[in-house]
Design a protein around this motif. Structure first.
Motif, PDB file in Angstrom:
ATOM      1  N   HIS A 419       0.847  -1.204   0.000  1.00 22.63           N
ATOM      2  CA  HIS A 419       0.000   0.000   0.000  1.00 22.63           C
ATOM      3  C   HIS A 419       0.878   1.249   0.000  1.00 22.63           C
ATOM      4  O   HIS A 419       0.610   2.207  -0.754  1.00 22.63           O
ATOM      5  CB  HIS A 419      -0.914  -0.003   1.225  1.00 22.63           C
ATOM      6  N   ARG A 420       1.919   1.233   0.834  1.00 26.76           N
ATOM      7  CA  ARG A 420       2.819   2.401   0.894  1.00 26.76           C
ATOM      8  C   ARG A 420       3.552   2.611  -0.437  1.00 26.76           C
ATOM      9  O   ARG A 420       3.690   3.746  -0.917  1.00 26.76           O
ATOM     10  CB  ARG A 420       3.829   2.208   2.033  1.00 26.76           C
ATOM     11  N   VAL A 421       3.999   1.530  -1.052  1.00 26.05           N
ATOM     12  CA  VAL A 421       4.721   1.634  -2.318  1.00 26.05           C
ATOM     13  C   VAL A 421       3.793   2.134  -3.429  1.00 26.05           C
ATOM     14  O   VAL A 421       4.169   2.977  -4.259  1.00 26.05           O
ATOM     15  CB  VAL A 421       5.355   0.280  -2.688  1.00 26.05           C
ATOM     16  N   GLU A 422       2.579   1.642  -3.449  1.00 24.08           N
ATOM     17  CA  GLU A 422       1.641   1.998  -4.522  1.00 24.08           C
ATOM     18  C   GLU A 422       1.126   3.427  -4.402  1.00 24.08           C
ATOM     19  O   GLU A 422       0.956   4.132  -5.406  1.00 24.08           O
ATOM     20  CB  GLU A 422       0.454   1.034  -4.488  1.00 24.08           C
ATOM     21  N   THR A 423       0.863   3.860  -3.175  1.00 21.66           N
ATOM     22  CA  THR A 423       0.211   5.155  -2.970  1.00 21.66           C
ATOM     23  C   THR A 423       1.169   6.274  -2.589  1.00 21.66           C
ATOM     24  O   THR A 423       0.818   7.450  -2.691  1.00 21.66           O
ATOM     25  CB  THR A 423      -0.856   5.058  -1.865  1.00 21.66           C
ATOM     26  N   GLY A 424       2.356   5.900  -2.098  1.00 29.35           N
ATOM     27  CA  GLY A 424       3.271   6.914  -1.592  1.00 29.35           C
ATOM     28  C   GLY A 424       2.925   7.374  -0.191  1.00 29.35           C
ATOM     29  O   GLY A 424       3.548   8.301   0.335  1.00 29.35           O
ATOM     30  N   ARG A 425       1.921   6.710   0.439  1.00 27.51           N
ATOM     31  CA  ARG A 425       1.494   7.093   1.791  1.00 27.51           C
ATOM     32  C   ARG A 425       1.306   5.827   2.630  1.00 27.51           C
ATOM     33  O   ARG A 425       0.827   4.802   2.129  1.00 27.51           O
ATOM     34  CB  ARG A 425       0.165   7.856   1.764  1.00 27.51           C
ATOM     35  N   TRP A 426       1.639   5.943   3.896  1.00 27.19           N
ATOM     36  CA  TRP A 426       1.343   4.836   4.810  1.00 27.19           C
ATOM     37  C   TRP A 426      -0.141   4.820   5.167  1.00 27.19           C
ATOM     38  O   TRP A 426      -0.712   3.765   5.403  1.00 27.19           O
ATOM     39  CB  TRP A 426       2.167   4.962   6.098  1.00 27.19           C
ATOM     40  N   ASP A 427      -0.757   6.019   5.213  1.00 27.16           N
ATOM     41  CA  ASP A 427      -2.133   6.137   5.713  1.00 27.16           C
ATOM     42  C   ASP A 427      -2.217   5.383   7.046  1.00 27.16           C
ATOM     43  O   ASP A 427      -1.351   5.536   7.889  1.00 27.16           O
ATOM     44  CB  ASP A 427      -3.129   5.621   4.684  1.00 27.16           C
ATOM     45  N   ASP A 428      -3.257   4.545   7.219  1.00 27.73           N
ATOM     46  CA  ASP A 428      -3.334   3.782   8.468  1.00 27.73           C
ATOM     47  C   ASP A 428      -3.028   2.303   8.235  1.00 27.73           C
ATOM     48  O   ASP A 428      -3.290   1.466   9.096  1.00 27.73           O
ATOM     49  CB  ASP A 428      -4.705   3.949   9.124  1.00 27.73           C
TER      50      ASP A 428
END
Length: 470
Positions: A419-428
């Motif tokens: 998710h972090r790699v795809e979006t550029g964000r860790w989010d939750d």
């Protein structure tokens, strides 16, 4: 795992590291692949190869490859190529479409293969890519010693890997490891074997390391029978950052000092000192000498910074023992120096945390006997100091033992990294609650992610230059 009923004999000394590793990591949970995994594992292509330094590599590529290549770094042990932390994880990830690769590291040297591991892993990535084509995404995974390798890949791998997942990683590095282990070994030798000349560093052979492990284990076993001995074992356990929660036991209450010490003793009884001494011999082989020291260490100050200090104080009071006198004895007798070339080599090969090039998610059990969870605290501080704190996330599983993750916990962490790699964000995605939901939803073998903040690693060398032997 069964507790040892008596110290190991010297007949096992030549197999010290391997035997201890097998014993001390045998608490891994039984896992079961999903129906999809059971159906799809045969539809893979298995590849092998050899690198210029003699390292071997393996790769498995499913027919329905999803385009992601996972590069696995194995932990301390036999220098044999592996591409997954467990067979159950391998089965599940292949079923999900991931290709998986990993190397043995250079098989001609020490099992502490940090001199070649990063190089061999990147070379494996190149060799596999040449066979199967460029992946859409490359992610690194590593556990235990391989978690340190994995952190190095995350530090140096920008443009080659896209993210990294560390499990139970030895991320504080080889010198911190050897130093806090030395404090525990020295405490046992000085306080439980007074007057004896116990060899603690610069082992010439595995047999010397084994002899020291036997001697120290015998001393701890004998000392456990008295209140004074138990208090001194607790002091050594504090310096070893040894968890007070052992396999097969309920976790003691925070102020159950006797119960906590008994469970720390369980780890000693199960042979942890054999692993410690065998590991020290391997590190010394790798870095060319002794990279640890205690000359100049103030043991009263060292204990004051430990989360286990209240327990040690309480047990010393109950035993009628003078803690200040014991700490003074330790400080005054601390004369071990390091070998300068070994310190420099360990700093170059066996450390991490000097920055990150790609996102890194580390997961750790909260009661890890071999790589204390407190290492995560020390590593995070170094990453933040480098200015790369936003790339790092850490999550914790409430369980005893080293690398005792379920398949679901591992796969959920990998999905959070993606998710972090795809979006550029860790989010939750990497929060305990989100990881727990994700792991549970897989319907595999359960999960125990919890909110947790590790204590400081008790190592006591900050600001203290390594005194070296001239």
């Amino acid at each position: 795992m069964p507790a040892a009923t008596r110290p190991r004999t010297r007949r096992t000394r030549l197999r010290i590291a391997l035997a201890a590793l097998a014993t001390l990591t045998s608490t891994a949970l039984v896992t079961f692949p999903s129906p999809a995994a059971q159906a799809d594992t045969a539809a893979t292509t298995h590849l092998t190869g050899t690198l210029p330094d003699g390292a071997t590599w393996i790769a498995d590529v499913p027919d329905r490859w999803n385009g992601t290549l996972l590069l696995f770094s194995h932990g301390f042990g036999p220098l044999v190529a592996r591409n997954a932390p467990t067979e159950a994880v391998r089965t599940e990830l292949l079923a999900e479409g991931y290709a998986m690769a990993g190397s043995s590291y250079d098989p001609h040297g020490s099992m502490w293969a940090l001199g070649s591991a990063e190089r061999d892993q990147f070379a494996t990535l190149d060799a596999v890519t040449a066979k199967i084509g460029e992946p859409r995404r490359a992610l690194a995974i590593g556990n235990s010693m391989g978690g340190l390798v994995n952190a190095q890949l995350a530090r140096d791998g920008g443009g080659r890997i896209d993210g990294a997942l560390g499990q139970c990683g030895l991320v504080a590095g080889g010198t911190d490891l050897d130093n806090y282990q030395l404090d525990a070994e020295y405490t046992i030798a000085r306080l439980l074997l007074p007057g004896q000349d116990v060899k603690l560093v610069r082992f010439g052979t595995a047999a010397e390391a084994s002899a020291t492990a036997d001697l120290l284990t015998e001393a701890v076993t004998a000392a456990q029978s008295t209140p004074r001995g138990r208090a001194r074992i607790a002091l050594a356990a504090a310096f070893l950052n040894l968890p007070a929660w052992s396999p097969g036991k309920d976790r003691p209450a925070p102020t159950d000092w006797a119960g906590r010490q008994e469970q720390q003793y369980d780890w000693f009884a199960q042979g942890i000192l054999s692993f410690v001494e065998g590991g020290r011999y391997a590190v010394e082989q790798s870095v060319g000498g002794n990279n640890s020291w205690n000359k100049g260490v103030d043991y009263a100050r060292l204990l004051a910074g430990s989360q286990y200090a209240p327990q040690v104080h309480a047990l010393y009071r109950a035993a009628g023992l003078d803690l200040r006198a014991d700490l003074r004895t330790l400080t005054e007798g601390a004369t071990i120096t390091a070998d300068p070339d070994a310190v420099r080599t360990a700093r170059r090969t066996s450390s991490a945390g000097q920055g990150l090039d790609v996102p890194l998610l580390n997961i750790h059990t909260t009661a890890d006997n071999l790589v204390p969870v407190e290492q995560e605290n020390r590593f995070a501080a170094r990453v933040r100091a480098s200015g790369d704190g936003a790339l790092l996330r850490q999550a914790y599983v409430e369980r005893q033992g080293h690398c005792t993750f379920t398949t679901a916990e591992t796969v959920a962490a990998l999905h959070a990294l993606e998710h972090r790699v795809e979006t550029g964000r860790w989010d939750d995605a990497a929060t305990p609650a989100a990881l727990q939901r994700s792991a549970t939803a897989l319907g595999l073998d359960g999960a125990a992610y919890v909110p947790y903040r590790p204590a400081r690693l008790t190592v006591g060398r900050d600001g203290l230059a390594a005194p070296t032997r001239r």
